[in-house]
Design an enzyme around this catalytic site. Structure first.
Site, short mmCIF file in Angstrom:
data_model
loop_
_atom_site.label_atom_id
_atom_site.label_comp_id
_atom_site.label_asym_id
_atom_site.label_seq_id
_atom_site.Cartn_x
_atom_site.Cartn_y
_atom_site.Cartn_z
N CYS A 1 0.86 -1.18 0.00
CA CYS A 1 0.00 0.00 0.00
C CYS A 1 0.89 1.23 0.00
O CYS A 1 1.74 1.38 0.88
CB CYS A 1 -0.88 -0.03 1.25
N CYS B 1 -1.54 3.44 -6.64
CA CYS B 1 -2.27 2.79 -5.56
C CYS B 1 -2.41 1.33 -5.96
O CYS B 1 -2.71 1.04 -7.12
CB CYS B 1 -3.66 3.44 -5.42
#
Length: 263
Positions: free
Chosen positions: A75, A186
């Protein structure tokens, strides 16, 4: 248990990190994997750095309790907020984080215009500003926060008209500025590649960092003599959100069915 056969812990704010897990499996098929989706707290991109750090420590403790020999922060937002603190707290633990692929994108662009699709949290981070300073001084970088996209992917709505409309609204302004290289900043976004390919010309490159993270994990495990030599055990999954929902999206995102445990 031989430490090299211990599992690798992977986590994300939700199911996005499964795009990284997929790359790790491809490169390192012997590694047993543990995956935590913090879907009860998704998206991280809209939360404070302090809040994200607290979540990351809780998840790391859980993965260590399950015997993890290394950690992958799958992440971008969590890496920007918490990687430094986790490395300080667990100095013996090999930790791989991730950051938007600014360096390869700056090298790849022909038009000199690079677009970045990411969460607000990643784009606001000091880490991202430092990346731009270091690698993108010769190119024009246009950043595009993408509220709502993560939630579409969490719901498994990879081809839904609403997802398409949202994504189109984020991509069109970048294309209008002459962007020929798009950073998927992302880990959720690689799951939208099929949709993105239908929205951008073939001349636009899509760049993400999943494969680079897998290579870095391979390097770190090798340095610590922790590379697994026996076949992997089945991946174990946890979620802090809706268990049924994650079980429903696993076949969509990874092509497999698995039990998901409550975190």
């Amino acid at each position: 248990m031989n430490q090299s056969q211990a599992p690798v812990g992977v986590f994300d704010s939700g199911v996005g990190g499964l795009s990284v897990l997929r790359e790790i499996r491809q490169l390192l098929p012997n590694e047993s994997l543990l995956y935590v989706a913090d879907s009860g707290h998704v998206p991280y991109g809209e939360k404070s750095a302090e809040y994200i750090r607290e979540r990351c420590v809780l998840i790391t403790e859980h993965l260590l309790a399950q015997g993890a020999k290394a950690l992958v922060l799958a992440c971008n937002t969590a890496t920007a907020a918490a990687a430094a603190e986790l490395r300080e707290r667990y100095p013996q633990l090999p930790i791989v984080g991730m950051e938007p692929a600014v360096k390869p994108a700056a090298a790849a662009t022909r038009s000199g215009v690079v677009g970045v699709l990411a969460t607000t949290g990643t784009l606001k981070s000091a880490k991202f500003a430092a990346l731009l300073d270091r690698f993108a001084s010769d190119v024009r970088v246009i950043t595009q926060p993408c509220p709502g996209l993560v939630e579409c992917i969490e719901a498994g709505a990879l081809q839904a008209p609403a997802t398409r409309e949202l994504l189109q609204g984020y991509v069109e302004p970048l294309l209008a500025e002459g962007c020929d290289t798009l950073i998927l900043g992302c880990t959720h976004y690689p799951f939208l590649k099929p949709l993105l390919h239908s929205l951008v010309p073939d001349s636009v490159s899509l760049i993400d960092t999943g494969a680079a993270v897998a290579r870095q994990l391979q390097r770190l495990l090798g340095q610590h003599e922790l590379l697994a030599t026996q076949p992997a055990q089945a991946t174990r999954y946890w979620s802090s959100g809706d268990i049924q929902r994650m079980q429903a999206v696993l076949p969509l995102l990874l092509g497999e069915q698995a039990q998901v445990h409550v975190f």
